[in-house]
Write a protein that holds these residues in place. Structure first.
Motif, PDB file in Angstrom:
ATOM      1  N   PRO A 189       1.975 -21.970  18.510  1.00  0.00           N
ATOM      2  CA  PRO A 189       2.176 -22.783  19.716  1.00  0.00           C
ATOM      3  C   PRO A 189       3.048 -24.013  19.489  1.00  0.00           C
ATOM      4  N   ALA A 190       3.449 -24.606  20.597  1.00  0.00           N
ATOM      5  CA  ALA A 190       4.345 -25.765  20.569  1.00  0.00           C
ATOM      6  C   ALA A 190       3.767 -26.956  19.828  1.00  0.00           C
ATOM      7  N   ASP A 191       2.459 -27.068  19.789  1.00  0.00           N
ATOM      8  CA  ASP A 191       1.853 -28.208  19.112  1.00  0.00           C
ATOM      9  C   ASP A 191       1.314 -27.831  17.731  1.00  0.00           C
ATOM     10  N   GLY A 192       1.672 -26.650  17.255  1.00  0.00           N
ATOM     11  CA  GLY A 192       1.199 -26.179  15.958  1.00  0.00           C
ATOM     12  C   GLY A 192       2.009 -26.743  14.804  1.00  0.00           C
ATOM     13  N   PRO A 193       1.631 -26.369  13.597  1.00  0.00           N
ATOM     14  CA  PRO A 193       2.304 -26.910  12.413  1.00  0.00           C
ATOM     15  C   PRO A 193       3.760 -26.477  12.267  1.00  0.00           C
ATOM     16  N   ASN A 194       4.158 -25.422  12.948  1.00  0.00           N
ATOM     17  CA  ASN A 194       5.540 -24.940  12.850  1.00  0.00           C
ATOM     18  C   ASN A 194       6.410 -25.358  14.027  1.00  0.00           C
ATOM     19  N   ALA A 195       5.951 -26.299  14.829  1.00  0.00           N
ATOM     20  CA  ALA A 195       6.677 -26.702  16.042  1.00  0.00           C
ATOM     21  C   ALA A 195       8.096 -27.172  15.732  1.00  0.00           C
ATOM     22  N   ALA A 196       8.287 -27.916  14.673  1.00  0.00           N
ATOM     23  CA  ALA A 196       9.624 -28.418  14.338  1.00  0.00           C
ATOM     24  C   ALA A 196      10.564 -27.270  14.001  1.00  0.00           C
ATOM     25  N   ALA A 197      10.072 -26.283  13.286  1.00  0.00           N
ATOM     26  CA  ALA A 197      10.906 -25.132  12.927  1.00  0.00           C
ATOM     27  C   ALA A 197      11.304 -24.351  14.172  1.00  0.00           C
ATOM     28  N   ILE A 198      10.387 -24.179  15.087  1.00  0.00           N
ATOM     29  CA  ILE A 198      10.666 -23.430  16.304  1.00  0.00           C
ATOM     30  C   ILE A 198      11.658 -24.193  17.167  1.00  0.00           C
ATOM     31  N   SER A 199      11.476 -25.484  17.296  1.00  0.00           N
ATOM     32  CA  SER A 199      12.377 -26.298  18.116  1.00  0.00           C
ATOM     33  C   SER A 199      13.796 -26.253  17.590  1.00  0.00           C
ATOM     34  N   GLY A 200      13.961 -26.013  16.320  1.00  0.00           N
ATOM     35  CA  GLY A 200      15.285 -25.928  15.728  1.00  0.00           C
ATOM     36  C   GLY A 200      16.085 -24.733  16.213  1.00  0.00           C
ATOM     37  N   PHE A 201      15.427 -23.769  16.843  1.00  0.00           N
ATOM     38  CA  PHE A 201      16.115 -22.596  17.372  1.00  0.00           C
ATOM     39  C   PHE A 201      16.783 -22.857  18.718  1.00  0.00           C
ATOM     40  N   THR A 202      16.474 -23.970  19.368  1.00  0.00           N
ATOM     41  CA  THR A 202      17.043 -24.251  20.679  1.00  0.00           C
ATOM     42  C   THR A 202      18.117 -25.330  20.579  1.00  0.00           C
ATOM     43  N   ALA A 203      19.087 -25.250  21.472  1.00  0.00           N
ATOM     44  CA  ALA A 203      20.168 -26.237  21.471  1.00  0.00           C
ATOM     45  C   ALA A 203      19.662 -27.631  21.814  1.00  0.00           C
TER      46      ALA A 203
END
Length: 62
Positions: free
Chosen positions: A10-24
């Protein structure tokens, strides 16, 4: 790639920064981002829009 991102959590999980890096735009969508698009598409101003696919994904698919 979508399945890979979904597996990160999820967006507030520990991998949020990595996931956000996929968007412009560098972040997850907020409910207001989706709501603004829906509001526009259901307004009279969008009366000539037909059969369109509108990606509200922060540039993920660009």
């Amino acid at each position: 790639m979508v399945k890979q991102i979904e597996a990160l959590g999820p967006a507030d999980g520990p991998n949020a920064a990595a996931i956000s890096g996929f968007t412009a735009v560098g972040r997850y969508a907020r409910p207001a981002d989706i709501a603004a698009t829906v509001a526009h598409l259901t307004s009279p101003e969008a009366g000539y829009v037909t059969g369109a696919v509108v990606n509200v994904d922060g540039g993920f698919t660009s």
